[in-house]
Design an enzyme around this catalytic site. Structure first.
Site, mmCIF file in Angstrom:
data_model
loop_
_atom_site.group_PDB
_atom_site.id
_atom_site.type_symbol
_atom_site.label_atom_id
_atom_site.label_comp_id
_atom_site.label_asym_id
_atom_site.label_seq_id
_atom_site.Cartn_x
_atom_site.Cartn_y
_atom_site.Cartn_z
ATOM 1 N N ARG A 180 11.806 -4.600 5.790
ATOM 2 C CA ARG A 180 11.430 -3.210 5.475
ATOM 3 C C ARG A 180 12.211 -2.199 6.311
ATOM 4 O O ARG A 180 12.486 -2.398 7.492
ATOM 5 C CB ARG A 180 9.945 -2.980 5.720
ATOM 6 C CG ARG A 180 9.582 -1.494 5.596
ATOM 7 C CD ARG A 180 8.122 -1.240 5.508
ATOM 8 N NE ARG A 180 7.375 -1.866 6.573
ATOM 9 C CZ ARG A 180 6.047 -1.933 6.592
ATOM 10 N NH1 ARG A 180 5.342 -1.436 5.595
ATOM 11 N NH2 ARG A 180 5.447 -2.523 7.594
ATOM 12 N N ARG A 182 -1.075 -8.914 13.431
ATOM 13 C CA ARG A 182 -1.616 -7.967 12.440
ATOM 14 C C ARG A 182 -2.365 -8.711 11.332
ATOM 15 O O ARG A 182 -3.378 -8.221 10.823
ATOM 16 C CB ARG A 182 -0.473 -7.126 11.835
ATOM 17 C CG ARG A 182 0.079 -6.083 12.821
ATOM 18 C CD ARG A 182 1.484 -5.631 12.459
ATOM 19 N NE ARG A 182 1.562 -4.868 11.230
ATOM 20 C CZ ARG A 182 2.707 -4.611 10.587
ATOM 21 N NH1 ARG A 182 3.864 -5.078 11.063
ATOM 22 N NH2 ARG A 182 2.701 -3.895 9.490
ATOM 23 N N ARG A 187 10.434 -0.403 11.655
ATOM 24 C CA ARG A 187 9.268 -0.144 12.500
ATOM 25 C C ARG A 187 9.228 -1.146 13.651
ATOM 26 O O ARG A 187 9.471 -2.329 13.432
ATOM 27 C CB ARG A 187 7.979 -0.275 11.655
ATOM 28 C CG ARG A 187 7.621 0.997 10.943
ATOM 29 C CD ARG A 187 6.523 0.844 9.921
ATOM 30 N NE ARG A 187 5.347 0.088 10.338
ATOM 31 C CZ ARG A 187 4.267 -0.071 9.575
ATOM 32 N NH1 ARG A 187 4.208 0.481 8.368
ATOM 33 N NH2 ARG A 187 3.246 -0.780 10.005
ATOM 34 N N ARG A 189 -10.602 0.219 7.827
ATOM 35 C CA ARG A 189 -10.133 -1.114 8.217
ATOM 36 C C ARG A 189 -11.217 -1.919 8.922
ATOM 37 O O ARG A 189 -10.983 -3.078 9.272
ATOM 38 C CB ARG A 189 -8.986 -0.950 9.217
ATOM 39 C CG ARG A 189 -7.613 -1.009 8.612
ATOM 40 C CD ARG A 189 -6.639 -0.726 9.743
ATOM 41 N NE ARG A 189 -5.426 -1.470 9.586
ATOM 42 C CZ ARG A 189 -4.330 -0.959 9.010
ATOM 43 N NH1 ARG A 189 -4.323 0.250 8.508
ATOM 44 N NH2 ARG A 189 -3.240 -1.684 8.934
ATOM 45 N N LYS A 231 0.838 -1.215 0.000
ATOM 46 C CA LYS A 231 0.000 0.000 0.000
ATOM 47 C C LYS A 231 0.868 1.259 0.000
ATOM 48 O O LYS A 231 0.685 2.158 -0.810
ATOM 49 C CB LYS A 231 -0.942 0.012 1.226
ATOM 50 C CG LYS A 231 -1.820 -1.228 1.334
ATOM 51 C CD LYS A 231 -2.740 -1.181 2.534
ATOM 52 C CE LYS A 231 -2.068 -1.244 3.894
ATOM 53 N NZ LYS A 231 -1.379 -2.522 4.192
#
Ligand code: AP5
Ligand code: ZN
Length: 217
Positions: free
Chosen positions: A128, A172, A161, A89, A13
């Site tokens: 990431r 998640r 993160r 969401r 995203k």
């Protein structure tokens, strides 16, 4: 263009939304980035949100709807349209968005779901790196910065993160399937949904998103 990107953690995203923003001159509203900004500023909302994010759960609908409402009303870049990244969401968030848009006499053009197997997301998430100030994301293997651990545009350091670990990712993913899965059906019933194979390379994913937009607008 008024569009929504839906997808599990790591689907792409945040990688694709800035391209949509630049190509269509719309605002990019990323609720995760907004919350991380509050965390960085150490506001009371940020302190509360950090616990929830690190547990892989969702911040309350009222807070999130308030953030989007504020942006749609006050962010001039949204006049020309928007790409929503990470919102809605939950079903209540989707319903509130509908009523906000109705008040504004605006309509959604499309809802794009980035589809990918959970299995493939582990390496994306654990590799990431992000530039906190801009929300730009990189990947140690798949999308490396020009200089290791450094943002290409600003030269500032990249970080990982805190929610990008296997334990939090597992939570998640459960949250995504249970709470956001129904949002996909909600838009499917409205005839707004398009699914895109998000396991392809970023440029192929982008081509397919562009095609979906051309078909829907
Ligand atoms: P948020 O920041 O939205 O996190 P998320 O939904 O888990 O999504 P990610 O940002 O992890 O993934 P992405 O799809 O953006 O992937 P990216 O492009 O970076 O939200 C964080 C938290 O905030 C939530 O868990 C929740 O607690 C809270 N929150 C946020 N919104 C909320 C709401 N509306 N209501 C309630 N709570 C809310 O890509 C990932 C990596 O893969 C990158 O390294 C990238 O370089 C790489 N990559 C991308 N595409 C490809 C590709 N095609 N091939 C190879 N690598 C790729
Ligand atoms: Zn993201």
């Amino acid at each position: 263009l008024r569009t929504i990107l839906i997808g599990p953690p790591g689907a792409g995203k945040g990688t694709q939304a800035p391209r949509i923003r630049d190509e269509y001159c719309v605002c990019h509203l990323a609720t995760g980035d907004m919350l991380r900004e509050q965390i960085a500023k150490k506001t009371p909302l940020g302190t509360m949100a950090k616990k929830i994010i690190d547990a892989g759960e969702l911040v309350s609908d009222d807070i999130m709807v308030g953030m989007i409402k504020d942006q749609l009303e006050n962010n001039k870049a949204c006049k020309n349209g928007f790409v929503l990244d990470g919102f809605p969401r939950t079903i209540p968030q989707a319903e509130k968005l509908d009523s906000m848009l109705e008040t504004r006499k605006e309509k959604l053009d499309s809802v794009v779901q980035l589809q990918i197997d959970d299995q493939l997301l582990i390496s994306r998430i654990t590799g990431r790196l992000i530039h906190p100030a801009s929300g730009r994301s990189y990947h140690r293997q798949f999308q490396p910065p020009k200089t290791p651990m450094t943002d290409d545009a600003t030269g500032e350091p990249l970080v990982q993160r805190p929610d990008d670990n296997v334990d939090t990712l597992t939570k998640r993913l459960v949250t995504y399937h249970t709470q956001t899965g129904p949002v996909v059906d909600y838009y499917r019933k409205k005839g707004l949904w398009t699914g895109i194979d998000a396991a392809q390379s970023p440029s192929v994913v982008w081509d397919n998103i562009s095609k979906a937009f051309k078909a829907s607008t």
